[in-house]
Design a protein around this motif. Structure first.
Motif: not given
Length: 142
Positions: A94-118
């Motif tokens: 995802v980050t490589r693709y965004a760099d390659d096309i010169g994206a303005r933003y990246i939008v992602v989904g997230g869910r709550k996780r504990s620090p240990v879970g991450k």
């Protein structure tokens, strides 16, 4: 410019696309919805295809399959966007693709996780947040 939105196969994907679409409309940008097929899923698909047909699976066909997941999220969100299928490590691709096309933003989904879970399970969203050159908008699951 372009806004890149990374989706998975969850029910939350269409909401993430909806939010990214609103952002793209606000900036009059195009929207690219990206789904990354993991290497292990690719290997599983390849093994199945070889056992069934005796032939290797074309990488372009695999990308088309991945793009169809992105297309489903676009359809569910009733958005206008380009679907993109990639293969590999989700955060890196995802980050490589965004760099390659010169994206303005990246939008992602997230869910709550504990620090240990991450730490134990990893987090694509966290990795994109930490490694992206573009600003990242994270849409939390309700």
């Amino acid at each position: 410019m372009t806004i890149v939105v990374a989706v998975d196969e969850s029910s939350h994907a269409s909401r993430v696309v909806e939010e990214a679409n609103a952002l793209a409309n606000a900036f009059d940008d195009s929207l690219h919805v990206v789904y990354v097929l993991s290497r292990s899923d690719f290997v599983d698909m390849e093994e199945t295809n070889v056992s069934e047909t005796g032939d290797a699976m074309d990488l372009d066909r695999v990308r088309e399959i991945a793009a169809s997941v992105a297309e489903d999220a676009i359809t569910d969100a009733n958005a206008t966007a380009e679907s993109v299928g990639l293969v590999g490590d989700a955060s890196s691709e995802v980050t490589r693709y965004a760099d390659d096309i010169g994206a303005r933003y990246i939008v992602v989904g997230g869910r709550k996780r504990s620090p240990v879970g991450k730490a134990v399970f990893g987090s694509v969203t966290q990795s994109i947040l930490l490694n992206s050159r573009q600003p990242v908008v994270a849409i939390r699951k309700d």
